[in-house]
Design a protein around this motif. Structure first.
Motif, PDB file in Angstrom:
ATOM      1  N   SER A 232       0.830  -1.194   0.000  1.00 53.91           N
ATOM      2  CA  SER A 232       0.000   0.000   0.000  1.00 53.91           C
ATOM      3  C   SER A 232       0.870   1.253   0.000  1.00 53.91           C
ATOM      4  CB  SER A 232      -0.924  -0.004   1.221  1.00 53.91           C
ATOM      5  OG  SER A 232      -1.747   1.138   1.236  1.00 53.91           O
ATOM      6  N   VAL A 233       1.927   1.244   0.826  1.00 51.11           N
ATOM      7  CA  VAL A 233       2.865   2.369   0.860  1.00 51.11           C
ATOM      8  C   VAL A 233       3.636   2.463  -0.455  1.00 51.11           C
ATOM      9  CG1 VAL A 233       4.923   3.287   1.996  1.00 51.11           C
ATOM     10  CG2 VAL A 233       3.093   2.280   3.364  1.00 51.11           C
ATOM     11  N   PHE A 234       4.090   1.315  -0.965  1.00 46.57           N
ATOM     12  CA  PHE A 234       4.857   1.293  -2.206  1.00 46.57           C
ATOM     13  C   PHE A 234       4.036   1.855  -3.365  1.00 46.57           C
ATOM     14  CE2 PHE A 234       6.335  -1.209  -5.973  1.00 46.57           C
ATOM     15  CZ  PHE A 234       7.547  -0.552  -6.129  1.00 46.57           C
ATOM     16  N   ASN A 235       2.772   1.491  -3.407  1.00 43.03           N
ATOM     17  CA  ASN A 235       1.871   1.990  -4.454  1.00 43.03           C
ATOM     18  C   ASN A 235       1.733   3.512  -4.369  1.00 43.03           C
ATOM     19  OD1 ASN A 235       0.369   1.370  -6.689  1.00 43.03           O
ATOM     20  ND2 ASN A 235      -1.476   0.836  -5.582  1.00 43.03           N
ATOM     21  N   GLN A 236       1.608   4.028  -3.157  1.00 44.96           N
ATOM     22  CA  GLN A 236       1.476   5.474  -2.952  1.00 44.96           C
ATOM     23  C   GLN A 236       2.751   6.215  -3.352  1.00 44.96           C
ATOM     24  OE1 GLN A 236      -1.263   7.050  -2.048  1.00 44.96           O
ATOM     25  NE2 GLN A 236      -0.336   9.091  -1.978  1.00 44.96           N
TER      26      GLN A 236
END
Length: 407
Positions: A232-236
């Motif tokens: 989720s963080v990587f996508n952001q």
């Protein structure tokens, strides 16, 4: 410079760059990690925990072997996997990702299947559960309950097509299988014999088995939660540094060649990394509904790199290779998208014309909003189930690993 050294340099640069990006964007990283934690806390943990615990008990007591003997005449000729594969397939569809991988790894550790058979099995037992397809995607994102029938049909038929395709995988095993003879009809007597022998050979008392099942299941779910938050963080971060937009330019050309709306390129890339957010963006995109359904079907089938990382971590404890699973996910994405295209009219347009405000009668018990109600109930009760389960896990883990060592 060798390929191994280049790989080392790439990994170091990638991890270092990701770390710097998180430090430079703490607020956005916190929001993204909170979103991932919310998904795990409310839905993933309470949905998967009962299936994981029950599956461990069924394997321990020999019920899986019993089912395997009964399903051998069906699973062996069609998918070239032992009968226990039928149990894994059913549990995978009912509980969703990554249950199929966990159960496949578990029965491989029990030596009930070979490594090649396990690679075939894990390839077509990875799926989203019906609750997510109907409740989250169809009702929650698209606002169309009847769309769930189309998405579910294309998804599970895609699983079937992958299973039929992967039966041809592992040619080196054909010589070994050729000399073996298998039952053409199920044998209740033999199935009960295997059930009894497994129960007799299980030396752990019921309390120990239950405790082991709870600890093992929660440990797996904690690992899954970590992957969900990380991706989720990587996508952001990818969106913040415009990497998503660069990749979207390439995907736009591919979608254009396939006569699909180029506005779906960013949602598709997002879905390739994280299935939930990807489907949400697909539902909000400006495009024809058929195009959005085909992309949503691909994302559901591919599963997202977040889920695939979870599967890779689970398979790492066995001799099951990850590469066949990854190829199968691409195959299922293609299969599901094509099936959704052909079933769009009969399973959505025609059914909606006949019954525009509800699901077909055979899919509802009392109310056409069953999927929405069930999804909302899961979200409301999910955090309570999660926190109670974590307290139980802390107690059992502490009792076995801390209290016993100090006494």
């Amino acid at each position: 410079m060798s390929l191994s050294k280049l790989k080392t340099i790439f990994i170091a640069i990638f991890i270092g760059g990701l770390t710097v990006a998180i430090i430079l964007n703490p607020e956005q990283s916190l929001v993204a990690s909170t979103r991932g934690l919310k998904i795990w806390w409310e839905v993933v943990f309470p949905s998967l925990l009962p299936f994981f615990i029950v599956s461990e008990l069924l394997i321990g007591f020999g019920v899986v072997k019993f089912i395997g003997v009964l399903l051998e005449p069906l699973m062996r000729p069609i998918f070239r996997v032992p009968g226990v594969g039928g149990f894994v397939w059913a549990m995978g569809m009912a509980s969703g990702n990554p249950a199929g991988a966990k159960l496949t790894a578990r029965i491989r550790q029990e030596k009930q299947i070979s490594s090649i058979q396990a690679e075939r099995l894990v390839s077509f037992t990875s799926s989203s559960n019906p609750l997510f397809i109907f409740g989250a995607v169809a009702v929650g994102f698209f606002g169309e309950p009847s769309l769930g029938i189309l998405l579910a049909a294309s998804h599970y038929l895609g699983n079937l097509c992958v299973g039929l395709t992967m039966r041809f995988y592992g040619g080196s095993e054909k010589q070994l299988e050729r000399g073996k003879k298998y039952r053409l009809l199920p044998s209740i007597k033999l199935a009960f014999k295997e059930l009894h022998l497994t129960r007799i050979n299980e030396t752990r008392p019921l309390g120990k088995m239950l405790g082991d099942a709870v600890i093992s299941s929660i440990q797996t779910l904690l690992m899954i939660g970590g992957f969900i938050i990380l991706f989720s963080v990587f996508n952001q971060i990818m969106a913040l540094v415009n990497i998503t937009d660069w990749i979207a330019a390439v995907f736009s050309g591919i979608l254009s060649l396939l006569h699909l709306a180029t506005s779906l390129s960013v949602p598709l890339i997002t879905g390739i990394f994280e299935i939930t957010l990807g489907n949400q963006l697909v539902s909000e995109a400006t495009a024809d509904l058929l195009d959005k359904v085909m992309i949503a079907s691909f994302i559901l089938a591919f599963g997202g790199l977040s889920i695939q990382a979870q599967v890779a971590s689970i398979l790492a404890d066995t001799d099951i290779r990850f590469q066949p699973f990854f190829i199968a996910r691409i195959l299922q994405g293609v299969y599901s998208s094509v099936i959704a295209y052909f079933l769009f009219k009969p399973l959505y347009l025609d059914l909606k014309a006949e019954n525009p405000n509800s699901l077909p009668v055979f899919l509802m018990e009392h109310s056409p909003d069953w999927a929405k109600d069930y999804w909302e109930l899961t979200i409301h009760l999910g955090p309570l189930v999660t926190i109670i389960s974590l307290f139980v896990y802390i107690y059992l883990y502490g009792k076995r690993n801390v209290f016993t060592k100090t006494t």
